[in-house]
Design a protein around this motif. Structure first.
Motif, mmCIF file in Angstrom:
data_model
loop_
_atom_site.group_PDB
_atom_site.id
_atom_site.type_symbol
_atom_site.label_atom_id
_atom_site.label_comp_id
_atom_site.label_asym_id
_atom_site.label_seq_id
_atom_site.Cartn_x
_atom_site.Cartn_y
_atom_site.Cartn_z
ATOM 1 N N LEU A 113 119.386 -76.493 76.679
ATOM 2 C CA LEU A 113 118.879 -76.895 75.166
ATOM 3 C C LEU A 113 117.726 -77.695 75.193
ATOM 4 O O LEU A 113 116.712 -77.476 74.350
ATOM 5 C CB LEU A 113 119.974 -77.471 74.393
ATOM 6 C CG LEU A 113 121.333 -76.283 74.216
ATOM 7 C CD1 LEU A 113 122.358 -77.281 73.255
ATOM 8 C CD2 LEU A 113 120.900 -75.357 73.385
ATOM 9 N N TYR A 114 117.394 -78.720 76.146
ATOM 10 C CA TYR A 114 116.447 -79.615 76.292
ATOM 11 C C TYR A 114 115.199 -78.504 76.548
ATOM 12 O O TYR A 114 114.005 -78.664 76.157
ATOM 13 C CB TYR A 114 116.580 -80.460 77.306
ATOM 14 C CG TYR A 114 115.322 -81.344 77.376
ATOM 15 C CD1 TYR A 114 114.918 -82.249 76.423
ATOM 16 C CD2 TYR A 114 114.639 -81.430 78.777
ATOM 17 C CE1 TYR A 114 113.857 -83.184 76.572
ATOM 18 C CE2 TYR A 114 113.542 -82.392 78.745
ATOM 19 C CZ TYR A 114 113.175 -83.091 77.922
ATOM 20 O OH TYR A 114 111.983 -83.892 77.892
ATOM 21 N N GLY A 115 115.614 -77.670 77.468
ATOM 22 C CA GLY A 115 114.565 -76.810 77.940
ATOM 23 C C GLY A 115 113.838 -76.075 76.596
ATOM 24 O O GLY A 115 112.525 -75.758 76.451
ATOM 25 N N GLY A 116 114.588 -75.633 75.547
ATOM 26 C CA GLY A 116 114.449 -75.006 74.458
ATOM 27 C C GLY A 116 113.430 -76.044 73.674
ATOM 28 O O GLY A 116 112.254 -75.479 72.954
ATOM 29 N N VAL A 117 113.654 -77.052 73.615
ATOM 30 C CA VAL A 117 112.886 -78.001 72.832
ATOM 31 C C VAL A 117 111.492 -78.287 73.472
ATOM 32 O O VAL A 117 110.469 -78.070 72.522
ATOM 33 C CB VAL A 117 113.593 -79.407 72.848
ATOM 34 C CG1 VAL A 117 112.594 -80.536 72.029
ATOM 35 C CG2 VAL A 117 115.003 -79.481 71.875
ATOM 36 N N THR A 166 106.985 -77.481 67.058
ATOM 37 C CA THR A 166 107.680 -78.519 66.772
ATOM 38 C C THR A 166 107.704 -79.918 67.206
ATOM 39 O O THR A 166 107.008 -80.427 68.043
ATOM 40 C CB THR A 166 109.257 -78.042 67.247
ATOM 41 O OG1 THR A 166 110.227 -78.639 66.412
ATOM 42 C CG2 THR A 166 109.686 -78.205 68.481
ATOM 43 N N GLY A 167 108.669 -80.866 66.393
ATOM 44 C CA GLY A 167 108.664 -82.240 66.779
ATOM 45 C C GLY A 167 109.253 -82.311 67.981
ATOM 46 O O GLY A 167 109.820 -81.454 68.911
ATOM 47 N N ARG A 168 109.548 -83.671 68.578
ATOM 48 C CA ARG A 168 110.501 -84.021 69.689
ATOM 49 C C ARG A 168 111.804 -84.756 69.328
ATOM 50 O O ARG A 168 111.966 -85.349 68.544
ATOM 51 C CB ARG A 168 109.585 -84.765 70.565
ATOM 52 C CG ARG A 168 109.068 -86.259 70.119
ATOM 53 C CD ARG A 168 108.437 -87.181 70.992
ATOM 54 N NE ARG A 168 107.099 -86.525 71.205
ATOM 55 C CZ ARG A 168 106.113 -87.060 72.104
ATOM 56 N NH1 ARG A 168 106.388 -87.845 73.001
ATOM 57 N NH2 ARG A 168 104.788 -86.538 71.970
ATOM 58 N N GLY A 169 112.467 -84.858 70.602
ATOM 59 C CA GLY A 169 113.627 -85.683 70.376
ATOM 60 C C GLY A 169 114.766 -85.002 69.795
ATOM 61 O O GLY A 169 114.887 -83.802 69.828
ATOM 62 N N ALA A 170 115.903 -85.692 69.528
ATOM 63 C CA ALA A 170 117.183 -85.357 69.067
ATOM 64 C C ALA A 170 117.122 -84.474 67.686
ATOM 65 O O ALA A 170 117.723 -83.415 67.534
ATOM 66 C CB ALA A 170 118.134 -86.375 68.876
ATOM 67 N N ARG A 171 116.042 -84.961 66.869
ATOM 68 C CA ARG A 171 115.853 -84.046 65.608
ATOM 69 C C ARG A 171 115.734 -82.704 65.841
ATOM 70 O O ARG A 171 116.156 -81.593 65.396
ATOM 71 C CB ARG A 171 115.116 -84.832 64.757
ATOM 72 C CG ARG A 171 114.768 -83.903 63.385
ATOM 73 C CD ARG A 171 113.653 -84.518 62.624
ATOM 74 N NE ARG A 171 113.484 -83.870 61.481
ATOM 75 C CZ ARG A 171 112.464 -84.121 60.597
ATOM 76 N NH1 ARG A 171 111.783 -85.050 60.698
ATOM 77 N NH2 ARG A 171 112.405 -83.405 59.317
ATOM 78 N N ALA A 172 114.797 -82.204 66.770
ATOM 79 C CA ALA A 172 114.297 -81.101 67.129
ATOM 80 C C ALA A 172 115.569 -80.369 67.850
ATOM 81 O O ALA A 172 115.711 -78.963 67.590
ATOM 82 C CB ALA A 172 113.275 -80.928 68.029
#
Length: 415
Positions: free
Chosen positions: A75-79, A212-218
């Protein structure tokens, strides 16, 4: 060129329609060479582990090491894929994979290789793959316009499975004649055409995609998006069951080649290639469609599951090979349809995160399925493993068919 999300029209396309796009054509050629190397390494790696240990469970552990990182990092790779240019990510990940394949070839040539070495390198491959896959999948929507997206996804699948047809056969012969190290070396070299293709793509021809933005929100935005779109959610649930329990053929076919049919690495390569014949046919048939329906996805997933059950009842090698072709056709048809439907339905701004979730449930859960399948194979035999896997997949297809109807997504409705 800016594009907006469009529902695909009903109808048929030329099979190779997406190859008319220059960027996609160059990418396709580079990927074909690289995919051959990838399949050669997969076969060589599985066979090396089985030779070193004699255990189907050890092959399952190797798969768990390679696909496990997808659960943690997918999922981090998707961000990352939604925040940064996918081409930049792919250049870095492909170079890392080339170095890892070269390392495995080196330790094998020098006779330093142990099963622990294979486990470590498989884990590192898994970490890189978790970052590579979301970018690679969402990059297709950057290279081609929305109308061609189902076709491009199908051609990607055909590309991968065409390599699956040739790679295992070549790997089996190469292992038998020269040893596994040469297959690892070929894989390392096969990344060079892909890196060249990525470096020379014309960015002026890319579809415009918002970042998109970064971090947990994304991260949370991606999960919320999937939860709020039932077409995507039900499809991903079905992918979870098929990917976790149905796509563990390397473990089962290794045992079939060695124990059921009393063959060796060459037969293992041939069995993989027979399934790939069906996979290529499935990808070609799917490539002609501009639309995907829940009914087709359910039909193909149920056909794949039934194929596994039939295979478990066959002890004659020629008949086993024929049914492998049919199972390969159904399995890839389902996977291609599911992939295309999710990409079409997802907004471009979240496509990387949606596809990362797709691959988390399809590949990241492989460790669970591979360990389970390896245990069943060692404890009860390869036919029993096929029977159990097919039964679980068939139940999942029935359950998701019911869910589509409950949600009002009738089989005739275009996704």
């Amino acid at each position: 060129m800016t594009s907006t999300r469009q529902e695909p029209a009903q109808g048929y396309l030329p099979v190779f329609a997406s190859l008319s796009v220059r960027n996609y054509r160059h990418y396709f050629i580079g990927a074909l060479v690289s995919n051959n190397g990838t399949w050669m390494q997969r076969i060589a790696q599985d066979w090396l582990v089985y030779t070193l240990t004699g255990s189907g469970l050890a092959v399952g552990i190797t798969m768990a090491m390679q696909f496990g990182p997808m659960l943690v990092l997918g999922l981090y790779g998707g961000v990352l894929a939604d925040r940064y240019p996918q081409r930049r990510i792919l250049l870095l990940t492909q170079m890392a994979m080339m170095l890892l394949a070269g390392l495995l070839a080196t330790v094998t040539f020098l006779n330093f290789v142990t099963v622990e070495w294979v486990y470590i390198i498989a884990l590192l491959f898994g970490i890189v793959t978790a970052l590579d896959n979301p970018a690679r999948q969402s990059f297709v929507g950057v290279m081609v316009p929305p109308r061609l997206l189902p076709n491009a996804v199908a051609l990607n699948s055909g590309n991968f499975n065409l390599a699956r047809l040739s790679g295992p056969a070549v790997a089996g012969l190469l292992i038998a004649s020269a040893g596994v190290a040469w297959a690892f070396l070929f894989n390392a070299l096969s990344f060079l055409p892909m890196l060249y293709a990525l470096a020379t793509l014309d960015s002026s021809g890319f579809e415009e995609v918002p970042r998109t933005g970064r971090g947990a929100r994304a991260f949370r935005e991606g999960l919320s998006y999937v939860a709020g779109h039932p077409r995507i959610l039900v499809t991903i649930i079905l992918v979870f069951f098929i990917g976790t329990f149905g796509f563990n053929f390397p473990i089962i076919l290794t045992a079939y080649a060695a124990k059921v049919f009393d063959g060796g690495s060459a037969l293992y390569g041939i069995l993989n290639s027979m399934m790939a014949v069906g996979s290529v046919l499935g990808a070609i048939l799917t490539a002609r469609r501009e639309s995907v329906t829940p009914a087709r996805m359910i039909t193909m997933s149920a056909s794949f599951a039934a194929g596994l059950i039939v295979l478990s009842l066959i002890g004659w090698l020629p008949a086993f090979m024929v049914v492998l072709v049919i199972a390969g056709l159904a399995g890839v048809s389902f996977n291609t349809m599911a992939n295309a439907s999710v990409q079409i339905e997802a907004d471009p701004a979240v496509r990387g995160r949606v596809m990362s979730l797709y691959f988390v449930v399809m590949m990241g859960t492989t460790p669970l399925g591979s360990l389970f399948t390896g245990w069943v194979t060692d404890s009860y035999g390869a036919p029993a493993a096929l029977m159990v896997s097919g039964g679980i997949c068939l139940a999942a297809a029935a359950g998701c068919s019911y869910a589509f109807h409950r949600l009002g997504l009738r089989p005739a409705e275009t996704v």
